[in-house]
Write a protein that holds these residues in place. Sequence first.
Motif, PDB file in Angstrom:
ATOM      1  N   UNK A  56       0.844  -1.194   0.000  1.00 49.77           N
ATOM      2  CA  UNK A  56       0.000   0.000   0.000  1.00 49.77           C
ATOM      3  C   UNK A  56       0.874   1.236   0.000  1.00 49.77           C
ATOM      4  N   UNK A  57       0.451   2.241  -0.781  1.00 49.65           N
ATOM      5  CA  UNK A  57       1.249   3.445  -0.977  1.00 49.65           C
ATOM      6  C   UNK A  57       0.347   4.668  -0.879  1.00 49.65           C
ATOM      7  N   UNK A  58       0.818   5.656  -0.126  1.00 54.12           N
ATOM      8  CA  UNK A  58       0.169   6.968  -0.113  1.00 54.12           C
ATOM      9  C   UNK A  58       1.177   7.988  -0.606  1.00 54.12           C
ATOM     10  N   UNK A  59       0.845   8.677  -1.676  1.00 51.63           N
ATOM     11  CA  UNK A  59       1.736   9.689  -2.244  1.00 51.63           C
ATOM     12  C   UNK A  59       1.223  11.061  -1.854  1.00 51.63           C
ATOM     13  N   UNK A 121      -2.974   8.847   6.873  1.00 55.66           N
ATOM     14  CA  UNK A 121      -2.084   8.245   5.887  1.00 55.66           C
ATOM     15  C   UNK A 121      -2.020   6.741   6.117  1.00 55.66           C
ATOM     16  N   UNK A 122      -1.643   6.006   5.071  1.00 58.78           N
ATOM     17  CA  UNK A 122      -1.609   4.549   5.187  1.00 58.78           C
ATOM     18  C   UNK A 122      -0.493   3.984   4.331  1.00 58.78           C
ATOM     19  N   UNK A 149       3.065  13.902   7.902  1.00 58.04           N
ATOM     20  CA  UNK A 149       3.949  12.799   7.519  1.00 58.04           C
ATOM     21  C   UNK A 149       4.811  12.385   8.702  1.00 58.04           C
ATOM     22  N   UNK A 150       5.394  13.369   9.379  1.00 59.47           N
ATOM     23  CA  UNK A 150       6.302  13.070  10.485  1.00 59.47           C
ATOM     24  C   UNK A 150       5.590  12.445  11.674  1.00 59.47           C
ATOM     25  N   UNK A 151       4.339  12.800  11.860  1.00 62.24           N
ATOM     26  CA  UNK A 151       3.592  12.290  13.016  1.00 62.24           C
ATOM     27  C   UNK A 151       2.874  10.980  12.713  1.00 62.24           C
ATOM     28  N   UNK A 152       2.904  10.551  11.452  1.00 60.22           N
ATOM     29  CA  UNK A 152       2.140   9.371  11.073  1.00 60.22           C
ATOM     30  C   UNK A 152       2.720   8.050  11.537  1.00 60.22           C
TER      31      UNK A 152
END
Length: 343
Positions: A56-59, A121-122, A149-152
């Motif tokens: 799985x990708x989140x862009x 985000x995943x 992004x940093x907190x994900x």
Amino acid sequence: MLHSKPPFPDALYSAAQVRDLDARLIAAGTPGFELMQRAAHAAWRAIRRRWPEGRQLTVMAGRGNNAGDGYLIAALARRAGWRVNVLAVGDSDGLAGDARSAYEEAVAAHVDIQPWQQQALAGIVVDALLGTGLTGDVRAPYAAAIEAINEGGLPVVAVDLPSGLCADTGRTLGVAVRADLTVTFIGLKVGLFTGDAPELVGELVFDDLQADAEIIRQTPVSVKRLDTFNLPTLAPRSRVAHKGMFGRVLVVGGDRGFGGAALLATESTLRTGAGMVTLATRPEHISAALTRFPEVMSAGISSANQLLALIEPASVLVVGPGLGQHSWGKSLLSAAANAPLPQ
């Protein structure tokens, strides 16, 4: 593990130099969209190598060519059967040129593209927000996207360089992505090795995108990396060599409270190949010196007069480590300064 070749080229470039290199490659006949596709394939290969079990990708995509790379990566992942979505930070209608073509390819691959609205985000997160053109501090909405992004707590791959990292200095421009993997292209940027970069870049992968070697050679270089592969090596010594053939070094330093500086400097002279080494320091540091390196001739010095006898046979003086600013250090410095020897 021993490596037979260096992992990276020696040359490091500024952001402007890399943009110029990119423009000259295009002018020489390689279409910009072809370079973008090569970059996406390089990043996709690195993602699969680093996370072979990923599916799985989140862009996170911005609006420039960095975003174009992200859209093409999304298309590749979608065609490989991954679950993929792109979160567009900023209006994707503003995409132009090669970035617009990349967006259209992602649409053709049926990639799910949505505006970013603080969604969770995943999977593996692709940072395709900001590229090398960033000069000032990151502003909204990109700052909030970087924080997300940093907190994900998810694996993060940065395209070309982490968003918010200055490509020229390695300085964090307000806020920057903390990547686990950075895949950079065409030329290595100075900012990937300096400043805050060690905390933000993660594993660094470089791909020259099959750039014409002659064009690269003609491009000015900002600095060169020092590496075990490019540092000059000392000539091998004769099998019958002995310490008397490689000079005599006298290290002078180590006042009370600063003995460690003199010991470190002395050890350095041994490591760099000096033949005979003498340490002139406070008498109370002699025990530590003999314990650390018994091969060094360690002398306790209380006055400049005692130092003179040690200066005479020396070929090089190392004066100053831990010498201090009191009368003891000043008198030794004066005696050494008057000696007709390299210092």
